[in-house]
Scaffold this active site. Structure first.
Site, PDB file in Angstrom:
ATOM      1  N   GLY A   1       0.828  -1.202   0.000  1.00 45.75           N
ATOM      2  CA  GLY A   1       0.000   0.000   0.000  1.00 45.75           C
ATOM      3  C   GLY A   1       0.861   1.251   0.000  1.00 45.75           C
ATOM      4  O   GLY A   1       2.056   1.204   0.318  1.00 45.75           O
ATOM      5  N   CYS A   2       0.243   2.361  -0.334  1.00 44.98           N
ATOM      6  CA  CYS A   2       1.017   3.597  -0.461  1.00 44.98           C
ATOM      7  C   CYS A   2       1.508   4.096   0.896  1.00 44.98           C
ATOM      8  O   CYS A   2       2.689   4.355   1.086  1.00 44.98           O
ATOM      9  CB  CYS A   2       0.189   4.662  -1.180  1.00 44.98           C
ATOM     10  SG  CYS A   2      -1.476   4.887  -0.547  1.00 44.98           S
TER      11      CYS A   2
END
Lengths: 374, 374, 374, 374
Positions: free
Chosen positions: D172-173
């Site tokens: 995920g970012c």
């Protein structure tokens, strides 16, 4: 013309330089040339960043997948030393204010360094027009005649003309957008003989780096306004380019720039009327034909589709024309053009011109620009 | 005309309502009327916020220094119940789409409720022009004739005309800016008889609340584009208002709206030429004279000074004219006008109209708006 | 204490002044006091706008519905003349840098002018802490003791304390948000005894007016970063206020400011843990109780609801607490607070303090602020 | 493990595909892979753009200086046909929501297509943790064990691990930024054993494409707020990665995301304290050592230098640590990390993983990204 410097480095890359490398156009040019496969950045000059390593200022610049290692060591030279250091370069980009370009270009040409000037110093053919626009007497009017106006899409036999050019006047950002929009239609006689309107808006980098309160975030954010109404120095440049499209006849026009709360991008909305006896269909046909071989012009079907987001971060000009207006203004022609002011409006176009000067493919080093949206 | 509702509440305040209270213009109107010293908000209607207390949606609205306590209890009524509840009101603002206003206005008028409609439903005098612009057959063409176009600065004898009006058509945002800029100059015969250009840009709230991907932040931020080129429904409205300024003669014009990456504000840059025999000095004089008594029009010395930041958050229109263009376009006239699209372009102007309808001072409840900049 | 100036003008309004009137806080204060119903702006001082009429700079300021006509004539006085002219005022707001406030406040106090200082010059009680934070020796440590820290929501017996105050230290913007969020919870013993974290972000006007390249639109737009990490001068101010809430015990904390690409607004996200034996429900109860009578504090149900758009353009602080974090960080307490840095964080709070100094209602002149969104 | 598809096209390029190609991560991946020198885009799948040519949606994609001509003809396939068409590909990127990835990944693996999944479907090792975070029962818990978490900078023997991987869970970012900031310090035992705080802010593209009023420009512009406080699904992912750095011990932490009014970029400000007996100097040394060979991690000297503008438009993570806080919070450690959420936080990292899967240089196709600032 004397032979220009063509010293080829061992790598087979052409040595090039940028003077005025710390302005926004200079930075953009640095990034583009750092990744250009056929040139080697030999000189970067800036007083404000003097002696600093380029990567300290701009971050990593080398192509990660083809590192040369040279860039990491490159440091900004002082402006004073720039002319001497430039002798090692075959071509130098001047990303300097017009005043500095007026000094530097003759010096470089004397030493057989070819010059692509990004300022307004050599764009206008007529010394009096220059003086009126820039409030400066031109010290070398003969260079105004010699300089090739580097808008390849509109320059007849651009490859040949630029191949031999010693001095290229890189067009202004607004004039690039306006001329790409209007020149082909004028050339084809599709526009009525009446004053044209070019209403355009630019991001803030068009004004350059400024330590100015007026250009502070707190003052510009969420704001929008026109500036230099009826007196912007790009008006004569647009008029000159359009005039060339109609065999030198004068093309009356008004140009109004506006300041957008974005960093990059110019959108120009241009107004005329269809010439008598001509049809709306011809407008699109003429543009299609004119730009058939132009790798950086992208025609859209309708002006509503033209937008900054399609061009920011690229060397493209997006363009579309509409004709209509019935019953309120029959025969109205509206052409909308969008460019990135720092790329097609400055550094990208300079690299395009450099490519043609050096006999490279026009798109060399510009082909991987991907755009910055969303 | 039958007597309109004038039921005065104990407080001496006039009961008013807003239908369509959850759109941006409806919210702005709610905030303005919540603090208006001479009216009482009796009805707020919105299906999407049905039964919710207004302060839950808009935060505290009462004047802290003069709390009535009533607003805290006010809840949004359904659109279905709105016409019935509106009977308690002397005046109702319709901040609804044109389709809804076409239904609601006749119902309210039947019950002697005066209507100020913020949509385009009653702005055009001619039913065929309406149909062409809005793609709807108008169900009550007689109301097009009756409706008073509520642009007080340009309406002859505005106070008297609005005092007696049952139905006020509140002008569109772009037409407000364009007409305030051009109508006085046309009226005074200062502009040459040729097509005018209105090139304007608006913040995103002008498009209303949208659950639309095209209007998402990720799509609009840092972008700029024209839209509805040569076919925006405000063109006939602008043409109609300008035509009134020249005794009904048609005024050819092209209007191009653009979408700015800001929430609020419209800047209109308008182009014409000076009529033969007239002087540049007359332009400024005519505007000064026309707007001498207009509390919400602020003349600036030059178009470069007109900007969104001077008007956003206020009911003002800032305005300036320049004439020049020599040698590129002699006699060119450029007028630039700025307004807040939600205030002078919608809710603020509606309150100004409401004030005149009810015989209040034109500035009542609008005098404390301070602007939103820096 | 000698009697302070209380010269009442004929109008019954109290004469007040602003020194440093051209900065963002000074402009905001000017707008607020221009519309304040119980004071009269007698002095505005600024060297950069010296001798210019205030309305030339700020646009129309008079309440349109209650014009005094005086403001149109008011001109900015030089800083040199300010102390003398200030003698006519009962209260003066100093919207000057700390260095200037250190000079001006004693001068004004000598002449019995009450002072509300918006800088950091008198906020810290301890001269050594001041010196460490501001890199200046404090010339009047006795004034550090005398100054009343003007955060009325947290000041015991605020009305009485401020009624008698000669010198009010108006709190910093970040400290206002952080202290309103954390002080009541600390005071009630709800937070574990461990270092707190205040992670906050501010719009660019918090940095003041800057003719600086770093604060130019082109550099700040679309950017976000932390600044002065572990060394911001607001850290001791927050620590001092929180310490007062726990009877002088020291409250360890880290504060990190960030720079948001917006003009106005601060959001502070504050972290602690629930003290042993206390319950999550108590957190909300304590805030409700503490702020029951605070007209400018608005409690929200959950931190997700707290946002700049709810407070920008108002004197409100929006606030909410959550407790949870299981299973990753049980007992974690997060409090989020939002204010407008120029209003509740500067000029609005100064007016709130001025109201209490003069015995007016706390909300006087602040009650019509409507917010700037959408 | 069965042999994966390795069909090499005539060109010697590896055939790859993207399913979910019309979301922001899918678009970014399309642009990156369109210019990747060693792969050929064979499949793009999206229901919303079904049958449309890719260049109609994304503009010109071919490298202008090395046009293949194939991309101009490529059209989006329906999601229904995607699994079948994917059989021609050696690797497919799933830029789909977790629900779709849960369906698609097993299908593709069955046909020996390697999968790099950009959703959260395969990032968590533990099926119960997955269920708690995503409110879905995981249909293939065995794949949670098999999936390789593709954060190469922190993955021991990344090249070898990814070379053999059938299924890569692309991080995920927020977890990418947080883990790059904290994991090396935890691994080296430099942080005290206490709950960490990760306070982060992201541009709006992190929320994906949304036809939502809440994500409209008018609602988000100039706003800032926290969201999903104490309940964001990235918390367990960060906790898992940090736990791996300390041999599986649990690492208590709180993560708070905020929504920035920018399109791209994440800045994470992370808080801990220095472990007893360790020195501040070790912090920087450990980061330097850890990332010595990491082409995409750029260490800065101080957290104040870390900013979105240094990374947006690139696959870089910029990172810096500070330690101090005396006398307010001695031993405080603050680490700030910045990435472009769509590049290093999604599509760029996926290409980096694809490169390692296919045995290419880690930087292949990512080396020409130049950044989007100024």
């Amino acid at each position: 013309m004397r032979a220009m410097n063509q010293t080829q480095p061992q790598s087979g890359r052409v040595p090039v330089g940028i003077i005025g490398a710390s302005g926004y156009a200079g930075i953009e040019a640095t990034r583009l040339l750092a990744q250009h496969p056929r040139v080697e950045l030999r000189l970067l000059s800036s007083d404000r960043w003097q002696d600093e390593p380029v990567e300290k200022r701009l971050g990593p610049l080398d192509r990660l997948d083809a590192p040369s290692g040279k860039l990491a060591k490159l440091r900004y030279a002082s402006m004073e030393r720039a002319p001497e250091l430039a002798r090692e370069c075959a071509v130098v980009l001047l990303a300097t204010p017009a005043e500095a370009s007026l000094q530097l270009a003759p010096l470089l040409l004397q030493h057989n360094v070819r010059v692509i000037d990004l300022s307004g110093a050599y764009r206008l053919r007529d010394a009096r027009t220059f003086q009126a626009a820039y409030k400066l007497e031109h010290p070398n009017p003969e260079l105004l005649e010699e300089a090739v106006y580097g808008l390849p899409e509109l320059l007849p036999q651009a490859a040949a003309r630029l191949r031999g050019a010693r001095l290229v006047a890189n067009p202004g950002c607004y004039p690039t957008a306006a001329a790409l929009a209007l020149a082909p239609l004028l050339e084809a006689g599709l526009l009525a003989d009446e004053p044209l309107v070019v209403d355009a808006a630019s991001g803030t980098t068009g004004a350059g780096r400024k330590a100015s309160e007026d250009f502070s975030f707190s003052e510009l954010h969420d704001d929008f306004r026109a500036y230099r109404v009826l007196r912007h120095q790009h008006t004569p440049e647009i008029a000159q380019t359009l005039s060339r499209a109609v065999a030198g006849r004068s093309v009356p026009l008004t140009f109004t720039p506006h300041l957008l709360p974005v960093r990059r991008g110019i959108l120009a909305t241009c107004y005329g009327h269809l010439a008598k006896g001509r049809t709306a269909a011809e407008l699109q046909q003429v543009l299609l034909h004119k730009y058939a071989g132009a790798p950086f012009v992208q025609l859209a079907a309708h002006p509503d589709e033209v937008r900054l987001s399609a061009v920011v971060g690229t060397n493209r000009c997006q363009l579309a024309v509409a004709c209509g207006g019935e019953p309120f203004d029959p025969g109205r022609v509206v052409v909308v053009a969008a460019i990135d002011n720092l790329v097609k409006g400055a550094a990208g176009q300079a690299v395009q011109n450099l490519n043609l000067c050096l006999g490279f493919d026009e798109t060399c080093g510009l082909g991987t620009l991907r755009g910055a949206f969303p």
